[in-house]
Motif scaffolding. Sequence first.
Motif, short mmCIF file in Angstrom:
data_model
loop_
_atom_site.label_atom_id
_atom_site.label_comp_id
_atom_site.label_asym_id
_atom_site.label_seq_id
_atom_site.Cartn_x
_atom_site.Cartn_y
_atom_site.Cartn_z
N ARG A 119 -3.97 -2.31 -7.76
CA ARG A 119 -2.97 -3.36 -7.99
C ARG A 119 -1.85 -3.36 -6.94
O ARG A 119 -0.93 -4.17 -7.02
N VAL A 120 -1.92 -2.46 -5.97
CA VAL A 120 -0.87 -2.38 -4.96
C VAL A 120 -0.72 -3.70 -4.21
O VAL A 120 0.39 -4.17 -3.98
N HIS A 121 -1.83 -4.32 -3.84
CA HIS A 121 -1.75 -5.57 -3.07
C HIS A 121 -1.06 -6.68 -3.88
O HIS A 121 -0.19 -7.38 -3.36
N VAL A 122 -1.42 -6.82 -5.13
CA VAL A 122 -0.81 -7.86 -5.99
C VAL A 122 0.67 -7.55 -6.20
O VAL A 122 1.52 -8.44 -6.12
N LEU A 123 0.99 -6.28 -6.45
CA LEU A 123 2.39 -5.88 -6.62
C LEU A 123 3.19 -6.17 -5.36
O LEU A 123 4.29 -6.73 -5.42
N SER A 124 2.65 -5.82 -4.20
CA SER A 124 3.35 -6.07 -2.93
C SER A 124 3.59 -7.56 -2.71
O SER A 124 4.67 -7.97 -2.27
N SER A 125 2.59 -8.38 -3.03
CA SER A 125 2.75 -9.83 -2.89
C SER A 125 3.84 -10.36 -3.81
O SER A 125 4.66 -11.19 -3.40
N TYR A 126 3.87 -9.86 -5.03
CA TYR A 126 4.91 -10.28 -5.98
C TYR A 126 6.30 -9.89 -5.45
O TYR A 126 7.23 -10.71 -5.47
N ILE A 127 6.43 -8.66 -4.98
CA ILE A 127 7.73 -8.20 -4.48
C ILE A 127 8.19 -9.05 -3.31
O ILE A 127 9.36 -9.43 -3.23
N ARG A 128 7.28 -9.40 -2.40
CA ARG A 128 7.66 -10.26 -1.27
C ARG A 128 8.19 -11.61 -1.75
O ARG A 128 9.08 -12.19 -1.13
N LEU A 129 7.65 -12.12 -2.84
CA LEU A 129 8.10 -13.41 -3.37
C LEU A 129 9.51 -13.36 -3.93
O LEU A 129 10.27 -14.33 -3.80
N VAL A 130 9.87 -12.25 -4.58
CA VAL A 130 11.16 -12.20 -5.30
C VAL A 130 12.24 -11.40 -4.57
O VAL A 130 13.41 -11.50 -4.95
N PHE A 134 5.76 -0.03 0.72
CA PHE A 134 4.60 0.73 1.17
C PHE A 134 4.19 1.66 0.04
O PHE A 134 4.95 1.93 -0.88
N SER A 135 2.96 2.14 0.12
CA SER A 135 2.45 2.99 -0.96
C SER A 135 1.79 4.24 -0.42
O SER A 135 1.33 4.27 0.72
N LEU A 136 1.74 5.24 -1.29
CA LEU A 136 1.02 6.48 -1.02
C LEU A 136 0.14 6.77 -2.22
O LEU A 136 0.60 6.68 -3.36
N PRO A 137 -1.11 7.12 -1.99
CA PRO A 137 -1.98 7.45 -3.12
C PRO A 137 -1.56 8.78 -3.74
O PRO A 137 -1.10 9.68 -3.05
#
Length: 125
Positions: free
Chosen positions: A83-94, A103-106
């Motif tokens: 879900r990192v990609h969807v979360l990142s996209s949402y954050i960019r929107l708001v 950025f993320s780390l596993p």
Amino acid sequence: MLRTLSLWLHSAVTGSYVSGTYSIVFVNCPNEQIARDIARASLDKKLAASVNILPKASSLYFWNGEIEEATEILLLIKTKTSRVHVLSSYIRLVHPFEIPEVFSLPMDQGDVHYFKWLEEGMEED
């Protein structure tokens, strides 16, 4: 998608954690209200299971060729790697920054019970 399904099946069958199934997403915010809004919305949308809000991170960075300095709020968002990609996209929107730091780390290792709790926290109703 196939990798995510196979990781989930492996974890379910063996009762163990597969490294990289979950990630921590780092996000800097300009103030606490924006940080709380992003944290709450991420949880409401089931894009995350847990968010830590760390106050007053000092940031120094290049912006438009100049060294800038700011006090920011750091979010540590625990989510499924899938879900990192969807979360990142949402954050960019708001997010109010022109280029938000996202950025993320596993997660490599940890308590199996904690990872199970993360999974349950992100289940759809």
